[in-house]
Motif scaffolding. Structure first.
Motif, PDB file in Angstrom:
ATOM      1  N   VAL A  21       0.815  -1.363   0.207  1.00 10.66           N
ATOM      2  CA  VAL A  21      -0.003   0.068   0.113  1.00 10.66           C
ATOM      3  C   VAL A  21       1.062   1.237  -0.088  1.00 10.66           C
ATOM      4  O   VAL A  21       0.689   2.248  -0.764  1.00 10.66           O
ATOM      5  N   ASN A  22       1.843   1.220   0.961  1.00 18.81           N
ATOM      6  CA  ASN A  22       2.904   2.514   0.722  1.00 18.81           C
ATOM      7  C   ASN A  22       3.756   2.333  -0.504  1.00 18.81           C
ATOM      8  O   ASN A  22       4.575   3.338  -0.246  1.00 18.81           O
ATOM      9  N   LYS A  23       3.845   1.235  -1.109  1.00 21.02           N
ATOM     10  CA  LYS A  23       4.731   1.417  -2.273  1.00 21.02           C
ATOM     11  C   LYS A  23       4.611   2.415  -3.355  1.00 21.02           C
ATOM     12  O   LYS A  23       5.540   3.089  -3.909  1.00 21.02           O
ATOM     13  N   ASN A  24       3.250   3.212  -3.448  1.00 26.05           N
ATOM     14  CA  ASN A  24       3.161   4.217  -4.125  1.00 26.05           C
ATOM     15  C   ASN A  24       3.935   5.473  -3.959  1.00 26.05           C
ATOM     16  O   ASN A  24       4.015   6.246  -4.623  1.00 26.05           O
ATOM     17  N   ASN A  50       6.948   4.269  -5.598  1.00 34.49           N
ATOM     18  CA  ASN A  50       6.906   4.324  -7.377  1.00 34.49           C
ATOM     19  C   ASN A  50       5.614   5.120  -7.477  1.00 34.49           C
ATOM     20  O   ASN A  50       4.465   4.273  -7.909  1.00 34.49           O
ATOM     21  N   PRO A  51       5.571   6.401  -7.538  1.00 38.14           N
ATOM     22  CA  PRO A  51       4.483   7.070  -7.789  1.00 38.14           C
ATOM     23  C   PRO A  51       3.803   6.806  -9.525  1.00 38.14           C
ATOM     24  O   PRO A  51       4.608   6.654 -10.161  1.00 38.14           O
ATOM     25  N   THR A  52       2.813   6.935  -9.564  1.00 37.32           N
ATOM     26  CA  THR A  52       2.209   6.895 -10.864  1.00 37.32           C
ATOM     27  C   THR A  52       2.534   8.341 -11.593  1.00 37.32           C
ATOM     28  O   THR A  52       2.664   9.190 -11.091  1.00 37.32           O
ATOM     29  N   LEU A  53       2.090   8.316 -13.015  1.00 36.36           N
ATOM     30  CA  LEU A  53       2.102   9.451 -13.856  1.00 36.36           C
ATOM     31  C   LEU A  53       1.164  10.510 -13.247  1.00 36.36           C
ATOM     32  O   LEU A  53       1.447  11.611 -13.050  1.00 36.36           O
ATOM     33  N   GLU A  54       0.129  10.137 -12.957  1.00 35.37           N
ATOM     34  CA  GLU A  54      -1.056  10.831 -12.284  1.00 35.37           C
ATOM     35  C   GLU A  54      -0.653  11.522 -11.040  1.00 35.37           C
ATOM     36  O   GLU A  54      -0.853  12.711 -10.552  1.00 35.37           O
ATOM     37  N   VAL A 100      -0.528  14.900   2.398  1.00 34.84           N
ATOM     38  CA  VAL A 100      -0.821  13.304   2.116  1.00 34.84           C
ATOM     39  C   VAL A 100      -1.196  12.905   0.610  1.00 34.84           C
ATOM     40  O   VAL A 100      -0.838  11.665   0.302  1.00 34.84           O
ATOM     41  N   LYS A 101      -1.255  13.966  -0.015  1.00 33.93           N
ATOM     42  CA  LYS A 101      -1.666  13.595  -1.700  1.00 33.93           C
ATOM     43  C   LYS A 101      -0.407  13.712  -2.373  1.00 33.93           C
ATOM     44  O   LYS A 101      -0.284  13.183  -3.435  1.00 33.93           O
ATOM     45  N   VAL A 102       0.746  14.136  -1.739  1.00 30.60           N
ATOM     46  CA  VAL A 102       2.035  13.939  -2.370  1.00 30.60           C
ATOM     47  C   VAL A 102       2.576  12.610  -2.300  1.00 30.60           C
ATOM     48  O   VAL A 102       2.899  12.369  -1.249  1.00 30.60           O
ATOM     49  N   LYS A 103       2.917  11.875  -3.463  1.00 28.87           N
ATOM     50  CA  LYS A 103       3.434  10.341  -3.495  1.00 28.87           C
ATOM     51  C   LYS A 103       4.611  10.270  -3.834  1.00 28.87           C
ATOM     52  O   LYS A 103       5.392   9.225  -3.616  1.00 28.87           O
ATOM     53  N   ASP A 104       5.276  11.402  -4.187  1.00 31.94           N
ATOM     54  CA  ASP A 104       6.883  11.364  -4.676  1.00 31.94           C
ATOM     55  C   ASP A 104       7.796  11.618  -3.654  1.00 31.94           C
ATOM     56  O   ASP A 104       7.745  12.989  -3.237  1.00 31.94           O
ATOM     57  N   LEU A 105       8.910  11.184  -3.394  1.00 35.88           N
ATOM     58  CA  LEU A 105       9.778  11.781  -2.331  1.00 35.88           C
ATOM     59  C   LEU A 105      10.506  12.818  -2.806  1.00 35.88           C
ATOM     60  O   LEU A 105      10.892  13.648  -1.897  1.00 35.88           O
ATOM     61  N   ASP A 106      10.873  12.848  -3.985  1.00 41.77           N
ATOM     62  CA  ASP A 106      11.820  14.151  -4.556  1.00 41.77           C
ATOM     63  C   ASP A 106      10.602  15.397  -4.476  1.00 41.77           C
ATOM     64  O   ASP A 106      11.214  16.575  -4.019  1.00 41.77           O
ATOM     65  N   GLN A 107       9.338  15.263  -4.616  1.00 44.62           N
ATOM     66  CA  GLN A 107       8.396  16.148  -4.609  1.00 44.62           C
ATOM     67  C   GLN A 107       8.297  16.833  -3.235  1.00 44.62           C
ATOM     68  O   GLN A 107       8.100  17.686  -2.939  1.00 44.62           O
TER      69      GLN A 107
END
Length: 188
Positions: free
Chosen positions: A74-77, A80-84, A113-120
């Motif tokens: 569940v936390n994998k996203n 590995n965030p999707t393009l969306e 909470v909505k940000v899924k990319d660690l770089d972002q």
């Protein structure tokens, strides 16, 4: 039953088995057929109980491992965030950069909470740290610590399960300090 309770039960049946083996000569004539039969019956009962408890322990470990795997999936996203997710992250970065001076801590929490990319998240962290808003900095730090501890907890759980399996395999069915310690941690 928790793993700790099962380990204690395993130790209890081992001690009970040893006590019953010591009591056998009091009840039967040593070497007789009845003595051998009673001895075999005791051993069979002990082995059956031991196997049943070990199966329960194994089932509990599988549940704990499956839960850790599921939570990691569940936390994998975040890893590995999707393009969306990335597109959404850029929108949130834009909002935070433009409104950082008037952003409330609660709104920041909702956006993070909505940000899924660690770089972002790193970019957002830099933007928040460039403001003089202590409340926002605390929210950002809390979010990053939560993400890090969440991942570390899952890895620790899987490591504990492996250590417990090894301790159980090498314990000779007795309760060792290591087994007790690991069982206590897994039961929590």
């Amino acid at each position: 039953m928790t793993i700790l309770e099962l380990v204690k039960e395993l130790d209890t049946i081992q001690k009970e088995y040893k006590r019953q083996v010591e009591d056998l000569p009091r009840n039967y004539v040593r070497g007789s057929e009845v003595f051998k039969e009673a001895q075999t019956q005791l051993k069979n009962n002990y082995e059956a109980s031991k196997i049943a408890i070990k199966e329960q322990i194994k089932a509990q470990l599988e549940v704990i491992e499956a839960k850790a795997d599921y939570e990691m999936e569940v936390n994998k996203n975040v890893d590995n965030p999707t393009l969306e997710n990335i597109t959404e992250g850029y929108k949130i970065i834009d909002v935070i950069t433009k409104t950082a001076h008037v952003l409330s801590p609660a709104t920041l929490e909702t956006l993070l909470v909505k940000v899924k990319d660690l770089d972002q998240l790193a970019v957002i962290n830099d933007v928040i740290n460039s403001t003089n808003e202590l409340d926002l900095k605390k929210v950002m730090k809390k979010h990053l610590v939560t993400l890090d501890s969440y991942d570390a907890e899952r890895r620790n759980t899987k490591d504990l399960v492996e250590q417990f399996k090894h301790a159980l395999a090498t314990s000779g069915d007795g309760m060792t300090f290591t087994m007790l310690s690991l069982a206590t941690q897994l039961s929590e």
